[in-house]
Design a protein around this motif. Structure first.
Motif, PDB file in Angstrom:
ATOM      1  N   UNK A  93       0.827  -1.194   0.000  1.00 59.66           N
ATOM      2  CA  UNK A  93       0.000   0.000   0.000  1.00 59.66           C
ATOM      3  C   UNK A  93       0.859   1.241   0.000  1.00 59.66           C
ATOM      4  N   UNK A  94       0.546   2.152  -0.879  1.00 59.33           N
ATOM      5  CA  UNK A  94       1.225   3.435  -0.936  1.00 59.33           C
ATOM      6  C   UNK A  94       0.750   4.281   0.222  1.00 59.33           C
ATOM      7  N   UNK A 115      -7.679   1.172  -3.478  1.00 60.85           N
ATOM      8  CA  UNK A 115      -7.423   1.322  -2.047  1.00 60.85           C
ATOM      9  C   UNK A 115      -5.979   1.035  -1.664  1.00 60.85           C
ATOM     10  N   UNK A 116      -5.144   0.767  -2.642  1.00 60.33           N
ATOM     11  CA  UNK A 116      -3.740   0.503  -2.362  1.00 60.33           C
ATOM     12  C   UNK A 116      -3.412  -0.961  -2.165  1.00 60.33           C
ATOM     13  N   UNK A 117      -4.426  -1.816  -2.130  1.00 60.06           N
ATOM     14  CA  UNK A 117      -4.180  -3.235  -1.893  1.00 60.06           C
ATOM     15  C   UNK A 117      -4.892  -4.132  -2.893  1.00 60.06           C
ATOM     16  N   UNK A 118      -6.179  -3.916  -3.096  1.00 62.70           N
ATOM     17  CA  UNK A 118      -6.975  -4.793  -3.952  1.00 62.70           C
ATOM     18  C   UNK A 118      -7.436  -4.046  -5.196  1.00 62.70           C
ATOM     19  N   UNK A 119      -7.184  -4.625  -6.356  1.00 63.25           N
ATOM     20  CA  UNK A 119      -7.603  -4.022  -7.623  1.00 63.25           C
ATOM     21  C   UNK A 119      -9.036  -4.477  -7.920  1.00 63.25           C
ATOM     22  N   UNK A 120      -9.966  -3.507  -7.902  1.00 67.21           N
ATOM     23  CA  UNK A 120     -11.379  -3.793  -8.152  1.00 67.21           C
ATOM     24  C   UNK A 120     -11.845  -3.009  -9.381  1.00 67.21           C
ATOM     25  N   UNK A 121     -11.706  -3.573 -10.565  1.00 69.65           N
ATOM     26  CA  UNK A 121     -12.079  -2.832 -11.783  1.00 69.65           C
ATOM     27  C   UNK A 121     -13.590  -2.716 -11.926  1.00 69.65           C
ATOM     28  N   UNK A 122     -14.030  -1.562 -12.424  1.00 66.28           N
ATOM     29  CA  UNK A 122     -15.446  -1.355 -12.721  1.00 66.28           C
ATOM     30  C   UNK A 122     -15.654  -1.135 -14.218  1.00 66.28           C
ATOM     31  N   UNK A 123     -14.563  -1.104 -14.958  1.00 66.57           N
ATOM     32  CA  UNK A 123     -14.631  -0.960 -16.426  1.00 66.57           C
ATOM     33  C   UNK A 123     -13.515  -1.794 -17.023  1.00 66.57           C
TER      34      UNK A 123
END
Length: 283
Positions: free
Chosen positions: A10-11, A214-222
């Motif tokens: 996480x950044x 959120x810096x941890x989990x990649x949740x794509x919506x497109x």
């Protein structure tokens, strides 16, 4: 070269912590150490941007480019020339760059030199080096990727209060920094070099956008993948622009874009977009 895990660390939420800024030479040396290289002696390395690393019984020369420069064809020629300039029985040279000239992929393909390796320095590494002085901890978490994804523009607008936001993201370039590492026959390599020169974005098989990373989990919506663009006259390629209608969000957005190419290699880029009615554009 052994693959390091993709960076999922996480950044920091805020980059406003006041720490002493690194000078360019200090930053170059820090990048070398995070990569795992030992800086060369200062008498032969006054800029502190050259290092040495042994991988699989091969001795590699490592060049960490400046964040103030764009890594281009001249950089690559200079790096290869260093193999002959410095004694040490070098087998290869690795160029680590912060940002790359749009034609760097074509330049790498034209050189077609197995002694050359090019890697992308994570965009946020400078901040992470300042925040974390434990170089080994960073070395275990950071990935120097052999793919580079560049965005052309990102705009975020909201036409009326409480209305949905419109987020538009355009792709600019996709670069294979180590095409020689892909096993291809002569004909297919020639075809790949032609694509790298003329239409590098056609190498992307899939790309996706997470507008609230959120810096941890990649949740794509497109997302866009080859063949799913019914209104795209080049349906065999992905769309090069994403248009997202999103619920209003106060403050800046942390946007992350991920692309996967036809060789199943992955590249990511992240930006922070300020409140609506502002825009970010690549210079």
């Amino acid at each position: 070269m052994p693959k390091k895990p993709l960076n999922a660390t996480q950044e920091p939420r805020s980059l406003t912590v006041r720490r002493p800024a690194l000078r360019v030479r200090e930053l170059a040396e820090a990048v070398l150490l995070v990569f795992g290289a030992t800086p060369l002696p200062q008498h032969s390395n006054p800029q502190r941007h050259l290092g040495r690393i042994v991988i699989d019984d091969q001795t590699w020369l490592v060049l960490a480019d400046s964040p103030n420069r764009t890594t281009n064809a001249m950089t690559l020629h200079h790096a290869l020339a260093l193999l002959d300039k410095f004694d040490g029985g070098w087998d290869r040279v690795v160029v680590l760059g912060w940002r790359f000239h749009p034609a760097i992929g074509a330049a790498i393909a034209a050189l077609n030199d197995d002694r050359l390796d090019v890697r992308a320095i994570p965009y946020d590494l400078q901040h992470r080096i300042v925040q974390c002085r434990a170089r080994q901890a960073l070395a275990d978490a950071v990935s120097f990727d052999s793919q580079y994804l560049a965005l052309k523009h990102v705009t975020r607008t909201q036409f009326t209060a409480c209305a949905p936001e419109l987020l538009i993201i355009g792709l600019d370039n996709y670069i294979l920094l180590s095409p020689q590492a892909i096993e291809l026959d002569h004909l297919n390599r020639a075809n790949l070099n032609a694509v790298l020169t003329r239409k590098p974005l056609s190498l992307i098989e899939y790309w996706a956008v997470d507008p609230a990373y959120d810096g941890a989990t990649f949740n794509p919506v497109w997302h866009s993948y080859c063949g799913n663009a019914s209104r795209n006259r080049h349906a065999q390629w992905v769309q090069t622009q994403a248009v997202l209608s999103l619920p209003p969000h106060a403050g800046e957005r942390r946007v992350r874009v991920r692309a996967v190419d036809i060789f199943r290699q992955q590249a990511e880029v992240e930006i922070r977009v300020a409140a609506p009615c502002t825009a970010w554009r690549r210079e």
